[in-house]
Design a protein around this motif. Sequence first.
Motif, PDB file in Angstrom:
ATOM      1  N   UNK A  65       0.868  -1.177   0.000  1.00  0.00           N
ATOM      2  CA  UNK A  65       0.000   0.000   0.000  1.00  0.00           C
ATOM      3  C   UNK A  65       0.906   1.230   0.000  1.00  0.00           C
ATOM      4  N   UNK A  66       0.842   2.002  -1.082  1.00  0.00           N
ATOM      5  CA  UNK A  66       1.651   3.217  -1.204  1.00  0.00           C
ATOM      6  C   UNK A  66       0.768   4.434  -0.972  1.00  0.00           C
ATOM      7  N   UNK A  67       1.278   5.381  -0.211  1.00  0.00           N
ATOM      8  CA  UNK A  67       0.548   6.625   0.040  1.00  0.00           C
ATOM      9  C   UNK A  67       1.328   7.782  -0.560  1.00  0.00           C
ATOM     10  N   UNK A  68       0.620   8.598  -1.354  1.00  0.00           N
ATOM     11  CA  UNK A  68       1.237   9.776  -1.970  1.00  0.00           C
ATOM     12  C   UNK A  68       0.364  10.995  -1.682  1.00  0.00           C
ATOM     13  N   UNK A  69       0.996  12.170  -1.792  1.00  0.00           N
ATOM     14  CA  UNK A  69       0.288  13.455  -1.692  1.00  0.00           C
ATOM     15  C   UNK A  69      -0.404  13.681  -0.354  1.00  0.00           C
ATOM     16  N   UNK A  70       0.123  13.065   0.701  1.00  0.00           N
ATOM     17  CA  UNK A  70      -0.380  13.346   2.040  1.00  0.00           C
ATOM     18  C   UNK A  70       0.445  14.470   2.650  1.00  0.00           C
ATOM     19  N   UNK A  71      -0.112  15.127   3.622  1.00  0.00           N
ATOM     20  CA  UNK A  71       0.622  16.163   4.336  1.00  0.00           C
ATOM     21  C   UNK A  71       1.497  15.576   5.445  1.00  0.00           C
ATOM     22  N   UNK A  72       1.449  14.267   5.580  1.00  0.00           N
ATOM     23  CA  UNK A  72       2.209  13.612   6.629  1.00  0.00           C
ATOM     24  C   UNK A  72       3.664  13.399   6.257  1.00  0.00           C
ATOM     25  N   UNK A  73       4.442  12.948   7.223  1.00  0.00           N
ATOM     26  CA  UNK A  73       5.862  12.658   7.021  1.00  0.00           C
ATOM     27  C   UNK A  73       6.031  11.327   6.297  1.00  0.00           C
ATOM     28  N   UNK A  74       7.255  11.074   5.842  1.00  0.00           N
ATOM     29  CA  UNK A  74       7.586   9.784   5.252  1.00  0.00           C
ATOM     30  C   UNK A  74       7.622   8.727   6.345  1.00  0.00           C
ATOM     31  N   UNK A  75       7.022   7.584   6.080  1.00  0.00           N
ATOM     32  CA  UNK A  75       7.017   6.513   7.066  1.00  0.00           C
ATOM     33  C   UNK A  75       8.441   6.011   7.286  1.00  0.00           C
ATOM     34  N   UNK A  76       8.800   5.722   8.525  1.00  0.00           N
ATOM     35  CA  UNK A  76      10.142   5.228   8.849  1.00  0.00           C
ATOM     36  C   UNK A  76      10.272   3.773   8.406  1.00  0.00           C
ATOM     37  N   UNK A  77      11.455   3.369   7.928  1.00  0.00           N
ATOM     38  CA  UNK A  77      11.636   2.000   7.451  1.00  0.00           C
ATOM     39  C   UNK A  77      11.367   0.930   8.497  1.00  0.00           C
ATOM     40  N   UNK A  78      11.532   1.260   9.780  1.00  0.00           N
ATOM     41  CA  UNK A  78      11.323   0.261  10.829  1.00  0.00           C
ATOM     42  C   UNK A  78       9.925   0.317  11.432  1.00  0.00           C
ATOM     43  N   UNK A  79       9.045   1.140  10.858  1.00  0.00           N
ATOM     44  CA  UNK A  79       7.671   1.232  11.337  1.00  0.00           C
ATOM     45  C   UNK A  79       6.829   0.252  10.518  1.00  0.00           C
ATOM     46  N   UNK A  80       6.623  -0.936  11.073  1.00  0.00           N
ATOM     47  CA  UNK A  80       6.007  -1.997  10.280  1.00  0.00           C
ATOM     48  C   UNK A  80       7.025  -2.577   9.314  1.00  0.00           C
ATOM     49  N   UNK A  81       6.537  -3.105   8.201  1.00  0.00           N
ATOM     50  CA  UNK A  81       7.420  -3.671   7.173  1.00  0.00           C
ATOM     51  C   UNK A  81       7.637  -2.634   6.076  1.00  0.00           C
ATOM     52  N   UNK A  82       8.187  -1.492   6.480  1.00  0.00           N
ATOM     53  CA  UNK A  82       8.316  -0.353   5.576  1.00  0.00           C
ATOM     54  C   UNK A  82       9.722  -0.198   5.017  1.00  0.00           C
ATOM     55  N   UNK A  83      10.492  -1.262   5.033  1.00  0.00           N
ATOM     56  CA  UNK A  83      11.870  -1.205   4.551  1.00  0.00           C
ATOM     57  C   UNK A  83      12.017  -0.912   3.076  1.00  0.00           C
TER      58      UNK A  83
END
Length: 410
Positions: A384-402
């Motif tokens: 699941x990719x998220x684009x164009x949000x006002x949020x920060x980039x997800x950290x690689x160690x937050x879930x399986x976000x590597x």
Amino acid sequence: MGSSGMRSIRVGAALAVGGTLLLATACGSSSPKGGGTPAPVPPGGGKGGAASSPSPTASSAVLDLEPKDGTQDAAPTALKVGVANGKLTQVTVTDKSGAAVQGSISADGTDWVPATALSVSDTYQVKASATDDKGVATTASSSFTTLTPSKISRSQDNVVTGSTYGVGMIVSVDFGMPIKNQKAAEAGITFEASDGQQVKGHWMGNQRLDLRPQTFWKPGTTVKVHFRLKNVEVSPGVYGNSDRDESFTIGRSQVSTVDAAKHTMTVQTDGQPDQSIPISSGSDEHPTYNGTMVIEAKEGTAHMTSASVPGLKPGEYDLQVPHSARLTDSGTYVHGNNWSSHDTFGSENVSHGCIGLEDDPGNQGGPNTPAAKFYDSSLVGDVVKVVNSKGAQVAPDNGLSGWNMDWSAW
């Protein structure tokens, strides 16, 4: 002096000379003419020669076996066989059951090392042979016992053998304690992928190791994971204590892209037309993370409360949320939203950071809603990719976000 006196002297001289001649004749022939007793022939033969035999020659090759004979509590990595002033010809190592330990002699013939670390809590017999530069052989043997670990670490991972996962699946191993010898621990986990993809690991801190290929897995790939940590010292005095094999299969490819600005999620599934689903993502005050995330768990109806969001006032909530698929450890989900109006989806971002899909009232939601259909079609490991949000980039160690790390940094 009278003539009789002279005659007496000459006769004595003749007898003396004759005795000498007879002695020479006896020593010079085993069968003298005229008889006599033959002289004994010395052992080994030869013309009058004495017996001769070569003395044993000791090899100049000197074998060195480690650990020494009788050693107790040896480290599993301590075994080594070497030779000085010669070359090894054969090395045999067996454990207490008689099973052979595989190993190899170095190209120059001076060393032998085992292919892998020895087992802990085992007894080994070592026999070695070598020759020096003249071909003279020597042998040596020893027996020793390896240590029994007093401390062990776990190696808990997120794979269930026989399962099917999405193309974004990352294998995550939790050791449950700080790992000092990270290279040794990582080397104890190997992969076999049917498509030949290389898998590398990246440490998320000092207790967690995540492993993935360079790009998303190919659909249909079978993956085998081999854990060989039981005999690996992962930290001083601490051993991994786990040898096991796991396997899983990669299913069809499903990659979903959430456009927070457009309030839509586009689902791309192999062999099917792209599907656009109206969603509501995080509000301006609580925006959804940008970046590539992976469904790490399908939790069905999940209990969600604002108590996990420090300082959230107003807007407190305590809900049973249907069709919940977790994306991050910090609490980002794709889930059913059965409390907002129909018009919210596709037009507003009202969540506390999650991605909400329309659902029916009730803790279980409805069976044919957008949320239910997406949940039922999803696999752990789907992207699941998220684009164009006002949020920060997800950290690689937050879930399986590597997947948000470049391969060169991985």
